[in-house]
Design a protein around this motif. Structure first.
Motif, PDB file in Angstrom:
ATOM      1  N   UNK A  10     -23.571  12.876  44.759  1.00  0.00           N
ATOM      2  CA  UNK A  10     -22.681  13.997  44.456  1.00  0.00           C
ATOM      3  C   UNK A  10     -21.251  13.737  44.905  1.00  0.00           C
ATOM      4  N   UNK A  11     -21.057  12.799  45.811  1.00  0.00           N
ATOM      5  CA  UNK A  11     -19.714  12.474  46.290  1.00  0.00           C
ATOM      6  C   UNK A  11     -19.287  11.144  45.691  1.00  0.00           C
ATOM      7  N   UNK A  12     -18.244  11.187  44.890  1.00  0.00           N
ATOM      8  CA  UNK A  12     -17.758   9.983  44.224  1.00  0.00           C
ATOM      9  C   UNK A  12     -16.509   9.487  44.931  1.00  0.00           C
ATOM     10  N   UNK A  13     -16.497   8.201  45.283  1.00  0.00           N
ATOM     11  CA  UNK A  13     -15.333   7.632  45.948  1.00  0.00           C
ATOM     12  C   UNK A  13     -14.304   7.173  44.911  1.00  0.00           C
ATOM     13  N   UNK A  14     -13.198   6.650  45.417  1.00  0.00           N
ATOM     14  CA  UNK A  14     -12.107   6.213  44.543  1.00  0.00           C
ATOM     15  C   UNK A  14     -12.582   5.177  43.520  1.00  0.00           C
ATOM     16  N   UNK A  15     -13.438   4.257  43.951  1.00  0.00           N
ATOM     17  CA  UNK A  15     -13.918   3.220  43.041  1.00  0.00           C
ATOM     18  C   UNK A  15     -14.744   3.823  41.895  1.00  0.00           C
ATOM     19  N   UNK A  16     -15.619   4.762  42.206  1.00  0.00           N
ATOM     20  CA  UNK A  16     -16.422   5.411  41.158  1.00  0.00           C
ATOM     21  C   UNK A  16     -15.529   6.181  40.191  1.00  0.00           C
ATOM     22  N   UNK A  17     -14.541   6.872  40.738  1.00  0.00           N
ATOM     23  CA  UNK A  17     -13.594   7.605  39.889  1.00  0.00           C
ATOM     24  C   UNK A  17     -12.846   6.637  38.983  1.00  0.00           C
ATOM     25  N   UNK A  18     -12.420   5.495  39.525  1.00  0.00           N
ATOM     26  CA  UNK A  18     -11.697   4.490  38.736  1.00  0.00           C
ATOM     27  C   UNK A  18     -12.550   3.949  37.595  1.00  0.00           C
ATOM     28  N   UNK A  30     -12.415  12.982  31.958  1.00  0.00           N
ATOM     29  CA  UNK A  30     -12.596  14.400  31.637  1.00  0.00           C
ATOM     30  C   UNK A  30     -13.892  14.956  32.241  1.00  0.00           C
ATOM     31  N   UNK A  31     -14.903  14.096  32.380  1.00  0.00           N
ATOM     32  CA  UNK A  31     -16.153  14.536  33.005  1.00  0.00           C
ATOM     33  C   UNK A  31     -15.853  15.099  34.393  1.00  0.00           C
ATOM     34  N   UNK A  32     -14.983  14.425  35.130  1.00  0.00           N
ATOM     35  CA  UNK A  32     -14.654  14.894  36.476  1.00  0.00           C
ATOM     36  C   UNK A  32     -13.714  16.096  36.445  1.00  0.00           C
ATOM     37  N   UNK A  33     -12.716  16.072  35.568  1.00  0.00           N
ATOM     38  CA  UNK A  33     -11.766  17.192  35.530  1.00  0.00           C
ATOM     39  C   UNK A  33     -12.441  18.483  35.073  1.00  0.00           C
ATOM     40  N   UNK A  80     -23.543  15.535  31.915  1.00  0.00           N
ATOM     41  CA  UNK A  80     -22.311  15.182  31.199  1.00  0.00           C
ATOM     42  C   UNK A  80     -22.294  13.708  30.806  1.00  0.00           C
ATOM     43  N   UNK A  81     -22.757  12.837  31.702  1.00  0.00           N
ATOM     44  CA  UNK A  81     -22.751  11.402  31.381  1.00  0.00           C
ATOM     45  C   UNK A  81     -23.815  11.049  30.342  1.00  0.00           C
ATOM     46  N   UNK A  82     -24.984  11.677  30.417  1.00  0.00           N
ATOM     47  CA  UNK A  82     -26.013  11.443  29.395  1.00  0.00           C
ATOM     48  C   UNK A  82     -25.506  11.935  28.037  1.00  0.00           C
ATOM     49  N   UNK A  83     -24.897  13.120  28.032  1.00  0.00           N
ATOM     50  CA  UNK A  83     -24.348  13.667  26.780  1.00  0.00           C
ATOM     51  C   UNK A  83     -23.282  12.732  26.203  1.00  0.00           C
ATOM     52  N   UNK A  84     -22.408  12.207  27.058  1.00  0.00           N
ATOM     53  CA  UNK A  84     -21.361  11.301  26.565  1.00  0.00           C
ATOM     54  C   UNK A  84     -21.971  10.011  26.028  1.00  0.00           C
ATOM     55  N   UNK A  85     -23.068   9.571  26.621  1.00  0.00           N
ATOM     56  CA  UNK A  85     -23.743   8.367  26.113  1.00  0.00           C
ATOM     57  C   UNK A  85     -24.353   8.651  24.745  1.00  0.00           C
TER      58      UNK A  85
END
Length: 191
Positions: free
Chosen positions: A49-57, A66-69, A106-111
């Motif tokens: 549930x906690x995403x670091x800078x690398x995951x966000x990048x 947009x998934x994150x925003x 959201x990620x499954x839907x985007x896939x």
């Protein structure tokens, strides 16, 4: 089990963030992709549930910022350790805490929007491995129906510390071509 084509370019076992993004990117590159997971979605899960800078990048680099925003996530700026009447605040690089059920969905839907076929509550087992293909048996966990498929690439995306991939006893566990799989956890992890 709903009828599936028997030959795939790639089968991705694990529909968490890594598996969903891998399936999406392969499909965007023209691969026929099957994404499977033994769990039912959406699912509540604390891990991830906690995403670091690398995951966000990574998400930004593949066009998924947009998934994150849209997630309503909470920005993470510091980590507080407290105990025995004392505390310490440790600054963090950019990070965000999001609902894992939202993130997975959201990620499954985007896939899926890019073309992969998704099967949940389905377990994948590697049953044959050679230079030309991987034979994978899928088992639907609700009905225990099985079907055998072939793929050129099998990705085992089962998280940071995945169990060993299920391999039939007749399969040589040292493949002639590497399987995509996360690296082993560092020595001493978890502490």
């Amino acid at each position: 089990m709903t009828e599936l084509i028997s030959d795939w370019d790639a089968i991705v076992a694990g529909a968490g963030p890594a598996g969903s993004v891998a399936a999406r990117q392969l499909a965007r590159s023209g691969f026929r992709v099957l994404l499977v997971d033994q769990n039912r979605f959406p699912r509540d899960k604390v891990c991830g549930t906690c995403l670091n800078h690398q995951a966000i990048s990574v998400l930004e680099s593949v066009g998924l910022s947009r998934v994150l925003s849209d997630s309503g996530g909470v920005e993470l700026r510091r980590f507080r350790v407290a105990g025995w009447g004392r505390r310490a605040d440790v600054p963090l690089p950019a990070g965000v805490a999001v609902s894992r059920s939202y993130l997975d969905a959201a990620l499954i839907r985007s896939a899926i929007l890019e073309g992969p076929v998704f099967r949940q509550r389905t377990r994948a087992s590697l049953t044959e491995l050679n230079e030309d293909f991987r034979e994978v048996t899928l088992t639907t966990l609700r009905t225990h129906e099985t079907t055998t498929l072939r793929c050129r690439l099998l990705i085992h995306a089962a998280g940071l510390r995945p169990p060993a991939p299920r391999v039939a006893p007749s399969v040589d566990p040292t493949p002639p071509l590497p399987l995509a799989s996360p690296p082993p956890a560092p020595a001493g992890y978890p502490p």
